[in-house]
Each structure stands twice: as C-alpha cells, then as structure tokens.
Design a protein around this motif. Structure first.
Motif, short mmCIF file in Angstrom:
data_model
loop_
_atom_site.label_atom_id
_atom_site.label_comp_id
_atom_site.label_asym_id
_atom_site.label_seq_id
_atom_site.Cartn_x
_atom_site.Cartn_y
_atom_site.Cartn_z
N ARG A 1 28.71 -40.52 -14.58
CA ARG A 1 29.05 -39.47 -15.54
C ARG A 1 29.95 -40.02 -16.66
O ARG A 1 29.80 -39.67 -17.83
N LYS B 1 30.05 -43.12 -17.75
CA LYS B 1 29.21 -43.95 -18.62
C LYS B 1 28.37 -43.08 -19.55
O LYS B 1 28.21 -43.39 -20.74
N LEU B 2 27.84 -41.99 -18.99
CA LEU B 2 27.04 -41.09 -19.80
C LEU B 2 27.87 -40.45 -20.90
O LEU B 2 27.43 -40.36 -22.06
N GLN B 3 29.07 -40.00 -20.56
CA GLN B 3 29.93 -39.39 -21.57
C GLN B 3 30.28 -40.39 -22.66
O GLN B 3 30.28 -40.07 -23.86
N ARG C 1 27.26 -40.84 -24.91
CA ARG C 1 27.09 -39.67 -25.80
C ARG C 1 28.11 -39.72 -26.95
O ARG C 1 27.78 -39.41 -28.10
N VAL D 1 21.42 -43.12 -23.73
CA VAL D 1 21.80 -41.80 -23.22
C VAL D 1 20.72 -41.27 -22.28
O VAL D 1 21.02 -40.77 -21.18
N LEU E 1 20.76 -43.09 -18.94
CA LEU E 1 21.90 -42.70 -18.11
C LEU E 1 21.71 -41.29 -17.56
O LEU E 1 22.11 -41.01 -16.43
N GLU E 2 21.12 -40.40 -18.33
CA GLU E 2 20.82 -39.06 -17.81
C GLU E 2 19.88 -39.15 -16.62
O GLU E 2 20.07 -38.47 -15.60
N VAL F 1 21.85 -40.34 -13.64
CA VAL F 1 22.68 -39.28 -13.07
C VAL F 1 21.82 -38.32 -12.26
O VAL F 1 22.19 -37.91 -11.14
#
Length: 939
Positions: free
Chosen positions: A540, A542-544, A547, A568, A571-572, A575
C-alpha cells in the motif's frame, strides 16, 4: 573432517577454500556434491554455492600435485553439480551441457552408476526445454542401467522424472504406472522423500483420470508424512495436489485455500522456479473457476513472463492457453484469439496432441459466442476426438458439452439433449462440479426454448443451487461476488419463466431474491473482527508513493506519464492479489453477521411482518425490454409488468442533462429555467417508464424501500417527476441492494445519532468543506469530533471511530469503473479505498459520504454493486448516504446542514434527507444540486 569442511564452506558464503585444502580434493568434491543434492530441491541457493566452490576446486586441481584420474573425477563432479545449479536457476540449455560433460567424464572413469545418474537430471532439463522425445529416450536408457545395476533408489527417481514427462504430454495413464512403480521403489529403498514425492505425483495422475477419492487419500497421507519429516517442498506439493482435486470437483473454497497455501509454501521453502510458477498457474486456474477473471489474467501473464525467463515452454504454453480462455469470458475476443494461436503453436512444437485439442476446444467456445455454431460444432468435435485419447474425462465432457450447445444453437434439439444428458450423468458420477453446472444450464436453456417449463425450472434451479453451495463455502467478498456471473443467465431465465407461468407475486419476489446481491448478503460483518493484514502495508505504501509521483508528474507536465501509470496499475494488481491471498489464509471472522438463511429460499412472509405499516418495498427486475416490479407491504404482495422501450436512452439523456450542470459559466446559468425544464422532461419520461405502474400500489405508504436492478441503480428516484411534483414530495425513499439485506438489517437495534466523527480534506476546488464540517459539529453540539486538513488521515479516522454513531466524510472522491476496488475517498494521507473501507470499525453507524460519485458502482453479474458503498456495508454500516454524480460543493454543504440539523433533532435519516432535498427543490434548484444523494440500507 571433509563433510564438516564442505558444510561449513556452503553455510558461510564469505568463506573461501582453505590454503592448503588440508583434505583430499576428490573427497571434498564428493562432499560438496552431497550437500548440493541434499539441498537443491529445498534450498536452491545452497546448490548454486556448491557449484561455485567446485569450480574453484576444479581450477585448483589443475596442478601436478593431482593425478589425471583425480583431475577428471573432480571435473566430473563439478560439471554434475554445475548442471544442478543451472537447473535451480532455470537455465536449461547450460544445464544439459554441464550434465553431458559430467556423463562423458564418468564414462571415461568407468563409473556407470554415476554416469547414469547424470541422466536423471538431464531428463528434467530436456523436458523443460520441450524436447520430450529426447528426454524420454534419455530417461529410459538410464532406467535400464539402474535396473541392471540393482539400484532401486535411482530407478525410482528416474521413473518419477519419466512420469512427469508423460504428464506434460497429457499421457496420464502412463504417468500413473510410472509413479506407482517409483513409490514402490522408494519404499523398498527406505527413501522417504522419493516415496512421498512419487505418491503425490501418482495422486496427481489419478486426479486427471478422475479417481478423486483415491487421489485425495494418497495426497492427505503424503502431506502428513511430509509435515512429520520436515519436507516443506513436498508438503507444498501435496497442498497443490489437494487444491487441484478440489477444483476439479467444484469445491472452490477448499481449492483456493489449498492452492494459495501451496504457492506460499513453495516461496517460503525456496523451491525451484518451475515449482513456483506451476503453483501460481494453478492458483490462476482457481481464480478463473470462480470468475475472478481480471485477476486470473494478470496472474497468467506473470506465469507466462516467468516461464519465458527460465525457459519453460510447457508452462508458457499452458498459461497462454488458460489466459486466452479467461480473456474470451471477459469479451476480449481479439486478444484471446491471438493467445490461442500462440498456445497452439507452442503445443504443436512440443508434439502435445491433447493440448492442441484443448486450444481447439477454446476456439469452439469463441466461435459459439460469436454466433458461428456450425464452426463451433466442427471445432468441438475435432477437439473431442483428440481428447478421447487423453484419458481425462473432464476435458472430454467439456468438449461434449460445447458440441451439444452448438447443436442446440443450430436447432438440432434431439442431438443437443442427448449430449447434455450424457454429460450431466457422467459429471455427476465423477463428481465434476463445474461440468455438472454446465450440463444443468445447457439443459435448462434447451428445455425453455422448447417450451418445457417444468424441465427448464428443474435444471436451472439445480444450477443455481450448485452456485449457491459454492458461494456459501467461499471465504471473502471478492470470491463470492465474482462467482455470481455463473448464475446470472440462469436466474434471468427462471424469472422470465416464472412471469410467463403466472406465479404469485410472493413467489416472484422469492425468485428475484435468489439472484440478488447474494455475495453481499453473505459478506456483511463487524469490521472489528476482521484480521489485520500487515503483509499488505508495504504494498500500500508503494502504491501511494507511485500515485503521488503520477499526480506530481501531471502537475509539472515534464515527466512521461505512461511508465508511471503502468507502475500504478501493476502495484494495484499486486495489492489485489495480496488481498485475495490474505482472504484465503484467514479463517471465518468471529463477528460475521451475515443472514443465517442466505443460502435458503427467501421468506416473503417474514419480510411482510417486518415492514412497518407506513412502509412498502419495491423490488425491480429488468427483463430485456420489460420491467417487473414486485411491491410488498405488511398486508399484501402485488406485482406490475410493463414494457420499457428506450429506457437506456432516457437514462443516458438524463445523465447528459445532469452533467451539463457541472459548468458554472454565467452564460449557462442564464438559461436555468430552460435547463430545469429539459431535465424535468427526462425525469417525467422515466417516471412513466419506471414508476407510474408502481405508484398506485404504494400511494398509501409514506416510506418506500427501493431495490433497483442493473441500470436502475443509476436513477435518482427522489427526483422522478409525475408532472405535478417530485417523487420525494410523495415518499421518503431509501435504497437497498436486496430485500434479504434490508430484512437482515432490521434485526439490529437502531442507534440514535448522538456522537459524530466529521472528517474533511479539501483543496481550492472544495472551498466549503470546512464550513460543512463546522455545520455538522454544531448540529451535534459538543458530541462531535472534527478532523480537517492534514489531520484528516486514515489512522486518525480508525482511532476515533469506536463508540461513535455517525461518520461524515467530506472530501474528493473517485469512482474507478476499471477497478472498483480502488474507488477512493481522498484523505490527507492518501486514498481510502473500498478495500480499506471494509476494514473500518463502523458497525451500526450511519455513514455519510459527502463527496462526488460515492454512490456509483460497477454492477457485476448477480446485481452485485462494486463501489465505495459496498465497502462500508461490508464493514457493517446499516445506512450509507452517497452520491450518484459529481456534486456541487456549495449546494452539498447546504444540503448537509439541512440533513444534520433534522437528524440531530430526532428525524430518521430518510426523513431528514427528504426534507433537506425538498428545501432546495422548493427554491427552484436544479436536481443536479439536490438529487444526487440517496440513502442505502435502513434509512
């Protein structure tokens, strides 16, 4: 001394060979080989370390101090171990070269036992290169030598490799004979590892041959033995085998959990790349079986890429085929056909006739979906003839079912019926749940087309019962909602037959509920009981970060966006995959509060008893160009059926008029009266289509609970207009995903709204958020906790929620139609997604989402609504206030002030919302400004 030195050198990666050695060089070479062979299947890195040490030892041996024979023997062992290291690294070509060099050296040394043993490893390398004939010849030659030498252990190992090779060519009966013989030899040689691995492989072969009971018995015994003796890779192999059996039998939850455990077990044990990608492919198969198709496609693509990387053409071909089949079901026909062509080419190069036939079978499905039943019948027949020789009953029955469906589409009803009945009988006898489902669905469609309503209902009802059993067994909302796709066609046809058959309104409602938001009814729970998911936290973060970088790049305009967007998306997917695996590993939460009878027929009488005297429930069901509405009140159940020509166009026209209000230009606002008249015309037309027939049935009821269906979820019911006034002037309105969920929610005691948590995060485009938060706080006096600006974080929210009655969120929001799980409310520390929302402690609370498009959802099959509202409902919130479109900040703030002032004064939520909306409507405001918000749940 030599063994201790070898073990120490391998254990310490920084340690070099001693100067001088202090031990016999040949003895050290064999000691390092022993360490390598003990470790390579469970700790590949140790095997690679052994190879490096032996290469150094071989170089040191090139001195006059070592005789010719010693130098050759050290070189032979070094080549052998180097071949094993290459296998561990997935480098099959170099592995064959090293193993050939070892074989030649041992032959020169006249050591036939060792020479033959090098062939065992080469069989594996050749098979992974797709050179199956060469691998089989190599293996059979080695087997003869071992038998001649009386070496039971070595003979058993080569039989396992040959059996694996036969499996890869879909010759499962031959494989079973080889594995059974290997298991016997392992027992004779008292080698637990060989015996266990051979047993697991035998069970896999028996699974393909549909002897599920015996396969399961063998696997469970093998897993118990593996765990007892600390053989982690073998235990993971057994988990994978158990999962595949469950998948064949349609026991999806058991399959998913076992296959996820296998994938995790291989990764933890440091298994070979080959074993890891096989486990990932099997897990993707399970995702596909429960209709998690985007997730399956993503995982298949990872397997294809990894198989290409390590040079595993068999795994590459299988994953390419299965990915194409999933894409077909997603409607991505061009990508699927391209994948089928690639898979067919790969299988043909491997001379794998059975798998070539499987690609023909997938092609038949594509042709049938494209309206080419004659081509489909030909392709399915060709595939069936080839698959008959494979001995895999499931494949043969799948081909027969596809051929029968094609015959039905061609009007060959008798041929189709005979074929489907035979498929159903054999599937039931073999316990093949997925094929049994296809048989029931095909026979149901066929009977309905022939006017045989009794048979149609029987088969379609049986199909729905199979799906419901699977759904009840599945753990996790994602899995339960996805599998609903299999039920949609059968459910729609059953409803149509029920209408045509003149069933009672109560029976119609019960049948409608059989396919309405079933997964959501099973998933509602107290979020405080949901297990923490720490493995997701790094992903999460890394995803943030990704983004944030993407948004920064958009703002600055000097960075290529496409690589960041791909990052992005990747990574989504990571997750989501981690979230799915966490759901599989978790047990059933202790706080589950789903309706106990979620798998039972809907009790219409119980609904009537629960409805207050002033309340009616209206459930809709769209049947192509007709709309069925069933109206339940305390005293009666009635229904209305009417044609709805142009409903889709009217909804699109309404949305166009609503969206036009986003522009705040003075020139547009000068035409406010004309714009109001235009939107009102659409709302009057929609009233005639959707509500006019219902209106007389609910006239005497103050409150109406609406259960929409499909596109009606996007309709602002409060703003429907009958030419005299808005529907909100006639009724309090709240929405429910299903009557089942509304009825279940009545069992929880109503909580008075006394304490509120108000959270807001704004920017220049939301100037009224702070004023809105203060208005909410004032309505509740000193019983409000407010978090705004940089204090509006997810951590603060989660800490503040326990013991509260109301959660108000005012911020930006984004609905993600491409990936609803990542629809999000933007807080100070990033997006609060659907996945995050369902873990919040909001059970029993009213949740107000004062943001844009928070009520929008992707409508999945089975009328499962995937969006932010679902996340809060899953977390246990009985009532959620959300918006259908991008709302105006100023008018939303006014609406919320009116809503909360009435709510705090004691009005129920639906009455408070109605009064706040009508206050704006009475001022002449366009519905854009007041009709976006609707209550979901109890109201």
């Amino acid at each position: 001394m030599t063994d201790e030195l070898a073990a120490g050198l391998v254990a310490d990666a920084q340690r070099d060979l001693p100067q001088p050695l202090g031990v016999d060089a040949v003895a050290l070479a064999w000691a390092l080989k022993a360490v390598c062979f003990a470790a390579w299947s469970t700790a590949p890195a140790r095997a690679v370390r052994c190879a490096a040490l032996l290469a150094e030892l071989q170089a040191r041996a090139q001195t006059p101090d070592h005789g010719d024979r010693a130098r050759i023997e050290i070189a032979a062992v070094a080549h052998w171990v180097q071949g094993i290291a290459h296998l561990c690294e997935g480098r099959m070509g170099p592995a064959c070269g090293s193993l050939d060099a070892a074989h030649a050296a041992f032959t020169v040394l006249q050591q036939p036992q060792h020479a033959a043993q090098t062939r065992v490893s080469k069989v594996m390398a050749l098979s992974l290169l797709g050179q199956h004939d060469a691998a089989m010849r190599c293996g059979l030659d080695a087997l003869q030598q071992f038998v001649a030498l009386g070496d039971e252990l070595a003979a058993g190992k080569i039989e396992v490799n040959l059996g694996t090779l036969a499996t890869r060519q879909d010759r499962h009966a031959d494989a079973a004979r080889l594995f059974r013989s290997a298991a016997v030899r392992g027992a004779r040689a008292r080698d637990r590892s060989l015996s266990i691995h051979a047993d697991i492989a035998l069970a896999n072969a028996l699974t393909w041959l549909s002897d599920f009971d015996e396969a399961m018995r063998i696997n469970r015994r093998a897993r118990m033995r593996a765990e007892t003796h600390g053989l982690a890779v073998a235990a993971a192999l057994a988990d994978g085998a158990i999962g595949r059996i469950a998948l064949h039998r349609g026991h999806y939850h058991a399959a998913l959990r076992a296959l996820a455990a296998a994938s995790h077990g291989f990764a933890q044990a440091g298994a070979s790349p080959q074993q890891c990608i096989e486990a990932e492919a099997a897990l993707a198969d399970a995702y596909s079986a429960v209709n998690l198709l985007p997730e399956a496609v993503a995982l298949y693509r990872q397997v294809v890429a990894r198989a290409l990387e390590i040079g595993a053409p068999v795994e590459q071909a299988r994953a390419t085929l299965d990915c194409a089949r999933a894409q077909l079901r997603l409607g991505r026909t061009d990508e699927a056909l391209q994948g089928l062509a690639q898979a067919r080419q790969l299988f043909a190069a491997q001379d794998n006739a059975a798998s070539v036939a499987l690609t023909d079978l997938a092609l038949a499905s594509a042709q049938l979906k494209a309206g080419r039943p004659a081509d489909a019948l030909d392709s399915a027949g060709r595939a069936g003839a080839a698959l008959q020789r494979s001995g895999v009953a499931g494949w043969q029955l799948e081909a027969d079912a596809t051929a029968a469906d094609a015959a039905a589409a061609l009007g060959l009803a008798d041929q189709a019926q005979r074929g489907l009945q035979r498929v159903l009988q054999q599937a039931q006898a073999l316990g093949l749940g997925a094929v049994e489902l296809a048989g029931h669905q095909g026979l149901g469609r066929l009977a309905a087309s022939q006017g045989d309503t009794v048979q149609a209902r029987q088969h379609l009802g049986a199909a729905l019962a199979l799906i419901d059993r699977s759904r009840l067994a599945l753990q996790g909302d994602s899995f339960r909602s996805a599998i609903g796709a299999q039920a949609e066609e059968a459910h729609d046809l059953l409803v149509r037959l029920s209408v045509q058959g003149g069933d009672s309104p109560a029976a119609l409602l019960a049948l409608m509920e059989q396919g309405r938001a079933r997964a959501l009814a099973l998933g509602v729970q107290d979020s405080s009981a949901q297990p923490a998911d720490p493995a997701l936290d790094p992903l999460r973060l890394k995803l943030q970060w990704a983004r944030d970088q993407w948004r920064l790049a958009i703002a600055e305009g000097d960075t290529p966006l496409e690589p960041l967007a791909r990052r992005v998306t990747a990574l989504e997917q990571a997750v989501l995959q981690a979230h799915l695996r966490a759901q599989l590993q978790a047990g059933q939460p202790a706080g589950t509060a789903a309706p106990a009878a979620a798998g039972s027929p809907f009790d219409t009488a119980a609904l009537q008893a629960a409805l207050p005297a002033d309340t009616a429930l209206v459930a809709f069901h769209l049947l192509d160009d007709q709309l069925l509405a069933v109206v339940a009140t305390r005293h009666q159940v009635r229904h209305h059926l009417q044609p709805v020509p142009g409903l889709g166009q009217r909804l699109a026209g309404l949305r166009f008029q609503i969206d036009s209000q986003r522009c705040r230009s003075p020139g547009l606002q000068a035409h406010a009266a004309q714009l109001l008249a235009r939107v009102q015309a659409h709302l009057q037309a929609l009233h005639r289509l959707v509500w006019a027939g219902v209106a007389p049935l609910v006239r005497e009821h103050e409150r109406v609970v609406v259960v929409p269906h499909r596109s009606l979820h996007y309709l602002p019911f409060a703003a429907l207009h009958d030419g005299q006034g808005w529907l909100a002037q006639r009724h309090e309105i709240c929405l429910a995903p299903s009557a089942t969920l509304w009825l279940a929610g009545r069992s929880a005691p109503a909580r008075l709204p006394r304490r509120v948590v108000a959270v807001g995060h704004a920017d220049a485009s939301l100037p009224h958020v702070d004023a809105e938060l203060q208005a909410v706080a004032r309505a509740f006096g000193g019983r409000a906790r407010v978090f705004s600006g940089q204090a509006a974080t997810q951590a603060a929210l989660r800490t503040a929620l326990p013991g509260q009655d109301v959660l108000h969120l005012a911020c930006h929001a984004q609905f993600r139609a491409d990936n609803p799980s990542f629809s999000a409310l933007e807080l100070a520390d990033g997006g609060l997604t659907l996945l995050d929302a369902q873990r919040l402690p909001v059970a029993g609370m009213l949740v107000a989402l004062s943001a844009c498009e928070t009520g929008l959802s992707h409508i999945a099959p089975g009328d499962e609504l995937l969006g932010l509202v679902r996340g809060f409902v899953l977390a246990g919130a009985p009532t959620v206030l959300a918006s259908l479109w991008m709302v105006d900040d100023a008018s939303t703030a006014r609406l919320m002030r009116g809503f909360y002032s009435r709510l705090a004064a004691g009005a129920r939520p639906a009455a408070a919302l109605r009064a706040a909306q009508l206050a704006l409507a009475d001022e002449g405001a366009h519905p854009f400004h007041w009709a976006a918000f609707a209550l979901h749940g109890q109201g």
